[in-house]
Design an enzyme around this catalytic site. Sequence first.
Site, short mmCIF file in Angstrom:
data_model
loop_
_atom_site.label_atom_id
_atom_site.label_comp_id
_atom_site.label_asym_id
_atom_site.label_seq_id
_atom_site.Cartn_x
_atom_site.Cartn_y
_atom_site.Cartn_z
N GLU A 125 0.85 -1.19 0.00
CA GLU A 125 0.00 0.00 0.00
C GLU A 125 0.89 1.25 0.00
OE1 GLU A 125 -2.85 0.30 3.18
OE2 GLU A 125 -3.77 2.06 2.28
N GLY A 265 3.48 2.60 10.79
CA GLY A 265 3.23 1.79 11.98
C GLY A 265 3.07 0.31 11.67
N ALA A 266 2.17 0.01 10.74
CA ALA A 266 1.89 -1.39 10.44
C ALA A 266 1.02 -1.45 9.19
CB ALA A 266 1.15 -2.05 11.60
N GLU A 268 -2.06 -3.86 7.05
CA GLU A 268 -3.12 -4.85 7.25
C GLU A 268 -3.22 -5.91 6.16
OE1 GLU A 268 -3.63 -1.53 6.43
OE2 GLU A 268 -5.35 -1.28 5.11
N ASN A 269 -2.13 -6.29 5.49
CA ASN A 269 -2.18 -7.34 4.46
C ASN A 269 -3.04 -8.51 4.91
OD1 ASN A 269 0.14 -5.87 3.29
ND2 ASN A 269 1.20 -6.79 5.03
N HIS A 301 -6.12 -1.93 15.36
CA HIS A 301 -6.38 -1.21 14.11
C HIS A 301 -6.19 -2.14 12.90
CE1 HIS A 301 -6.35 2.47 11.52
NE2 HIS A 301 -5.60 1.69 10.76
N GLU A 302 -5.04 -2.81 12.85
CA GLU A 302 -4.77 -3.66 11.67
C GLU A 302 -5.73 -4.83 11.64
OE1 GLU A 302 -2.98 -2.09 9.71
OE2 GLU A 302 -2.06 -0.77 11.18
N1 B3K Z 1 -2.94 1.04 5.64
C1 B3K Z 1 -1.61 1.24 6.17
C2 B3K Z 1 -0.97 2.50 5.72
C3 B3K Z 1 -0.23 2.40 4.46
C4 B3K Z 1 0.58 3.66 4.21
C5 B3K Z 1 1.15 3.73 2.88
N2 B3K Z 1 2.02 4.86 2.70
C6 B3K Z 1 -1.59 1.19 7.66
C7 B3K Z 1 -2.87 1.47 8.33
O1 B3K Z 1 -3.45 2.52 8.25
O2 B3K Z 1 -3.35 0.58 8.98
ZN ZN Z 2 -5.32 1.87 8.80
#
Ligand code: B3K
Ligand code: ZN
Length: 896
Positions: A125, A265-266, A268-269, A301-302
Amino acid sequence: MSDTATPTVIRREEYAPPAFLIDTVDLEFDLVPERTIVKSTLRVRRNPDARPDAHLELMGEQLEFIGAQIDGQPYEHVRAHEHGLTVENVPDAFTLTLTGACNPEANTTLSGLYVSSGNFFTQCEAEGFRRITWFLDRPDVMSTYTVTLRADKAAYPVLLSNGNLVAEGDLPDGRHYAKWEDPFRKPSYLFALVAGKLVALEERIKSGSGKEKLLQVWVEPHDLDKTRHAMDSLIHSIRWDERRFGLELDLDRFMIVAVSDFNMGAMENKGLNIFNTKYVLANPETATDVDFANIEAVVGHEYFHNWTGNRVTCRDWFQLSLKEGLTVFRDQEFSAAMSGGDENEAARATKRIEDVRVLRQMQFAEDAGPMAHPVRPESYVEINNFYTMTVYEKGAEVVRMYQTLFGRDGFRKAMDLYFQRHDGQAVTCDDFRRAMADANGRDLAQYERWYSQAGTPRVTVTTQYDEAAKRYSVTLAQGYANGSPAARETQNGPLLIPFAIGLIGPDGADLPLTLEGEQRATGTTRVLELTETQQTFTFVDVAHKPLPSLLRNFSAPVIVEYDYSNDELAFLLAHDSDPFNRWEAGQRLATRELLALAARAGAGQPLVLNDALVKAFAHVLTDASLSPSFRELALMLPSETYLAEQMAESDPAAVHTARQFVRKGLAAALKAEWLAAYDANLTPGAYEPTPEAAGRRGLKNLALSYLSELDDPADAVRLATAQYDGANNMTDRAAALSALMNAAAATGSDYAKKALEDFYARFEKEPLVIDKWFSLQATQRGTAQRPVIETVRALMRHPAFNLKNPNRARSLIFSFCAANPAQFHAADGSGYAFWAEQVIALDAINPQVAARLARNLELWRRFTPALREAMRAALEQVAAQAKSRDVREIVEKALA
Ligand code: B3K
Ligand code: ZN
């Protein structure tokens, strides 16, 4: 690197569905650090809902093209170019096989496939997948993935990807393979792989409907003793989502993997969340209470993204807040529930206060500068620049307001409808709003403006009490501050603002509320719905002139303007039944005082501490009926950054002088009370990361920090030294070190020297703790004899410093530039020169991280003239030298 001469602006209104769809993706990786071969087999067909196109245009970056086949036959009509691959004159449906190579070892951008500590990781992402293979790398193309990983078995014993492991085995030459299948269709940004020497903490649980689930937290072997809290947080997240939203884990296996080189931070794959080590690893010796809480929040969150993000994803990146705002709201609610149960309002308020503090300090500032944008942006140059406070935090407020309007049950009903309608789809913010409207039988057309209008709304309140008629009228008027970017743009009309209000009687108790036209009083907090530019609400049967408690629990992301007297604020601080507004009253009182003092400091006038503030703080500090965590929050002064933003012209030096003056004054006037609070909030025995214990430590360490401001800090030094030496946890040890550093800066002594050396030696092998060591020094108070920039420059040469590691860069460079405003904004411009150097250096390594740092000067126009000019010069230097699209977008917008 994503550099182009003329930046392409991507616009929301130009959205068009993809010309082709990809039903299945079969990926084969031969993992070698300097040259990984990727073979991708795609089942492609023309999209019946799109304009037909003879050619298939695939995105690709930094890839070496090896070959293409269509339906198993070599295909020559393929053109590789800088942005991807054109496959010419394709049939309506076909199987496309593409072979290419990338260089993970050389990938310092940490986007795509890269190597960290000898292991392979991915980050896709928003647009990282195209750095792995050519693809329709956009979130509305959803496919089913099968992934085969092949690598040297000794070097990479663990091979992970999304979904379920369906086969594994040995290959010749010491290699092995693993094959993964993800049963859920997903966009490419949710793809992930991990390969390397890792170990896992495992748990097996049964989900709500009784299915067996395997949970794993993968880390490097030496970190296995720091995984328990992340695992517990994951289990709590799973349980909470089942309870609160009826959402169950859909995969048999859910994995979290920690990596020390990570841009944010992390991530969510699907089924394979990849985390910055900072948000996984914790034990009492290495992690603070704040770290423990952050890990719980980010794990939540993830995990919550699995439904709000993965099962239902975004149609295009303009809809980012569809998943991010909603998921932040969900993690906020989760953390609030964990800190006191879903129903305990006082405990929930602590979390609310912390979240609002972040919103007001960071998002309101974003709204006031050149990067101001709506929750659903209209255009971007580089999408990574739009993972912003507005999309995340204001987006979460926009979701929260639905719940404020419809209640928890109405909100839940609408969430159910949202999933019923859109599970498995890529949708828009409008689809979400429609589900909220339909489930609750409401027309929410006006509410769309929360998504399309940039800027922070202001609600101006005027009140009138008619003694004879016992009527109290409240007039709310909405608009934007003069000169704010939002006020300059065309506005779409008034917002629907849920404005929660209470009325407080002379005895401090809430009055029952009856609005004109109602038969009887109901409740003591009312959510007024402000829908016009100006509207008057009249309460009847109001026996005495009340004091209004406005925007309770911060019911909308707005600025409230109302002329409270100091006495009224002190009264609210002592009595308001709404804990958020109690805190708010104290902050208003302190802000008013601090801004007045900053103005005097800026004009070189003498400073005097207002006794009303001392009394109000004394009251809170000694009120044992208030929880320690609430008292800590209420006694913390607004940050220097926030205060500077409230000034007509930001003057960081004057703010620092004023705030230090107040800290010292409060320390001296309440010395006995601080000492008593210190003793009363010790947490003897084994460390527990519970909210109660953390609250006590927080208040105790705040007391220590005030005491360290005294001209004679002997008490603080004695307590801090003992606390440092005897600590059984990082919260207390780091707070003690920080107090010693503070006392040292104030007195010019070397109180902290020994502890700083000990801290380094003790934690040399713990990178996350060494990050704290860097950041404590970068954020320390400077003295005339020793400006902090000198320490920072010396630390840049420390053997443990590494610009390529984002956590380390953030711990030193970002901490100094963003969290030490008085030193960063030094009058000689030394901070800005340093900033420009570092943005340019990072730009060549990691544009995403560089662009974050670049944002640090975006409010330059709001500063005093001398600083403003020095900042402009630094910005121009970066604009002249930066190459990446990421950094260019930021500095060009700042200078425009
Ligand atoms: N969805 C990812 C963020 C990706 C950032 C890309 N530059 C983390 C999150 O919001 O959970
Ligand atoms: Zn997120």
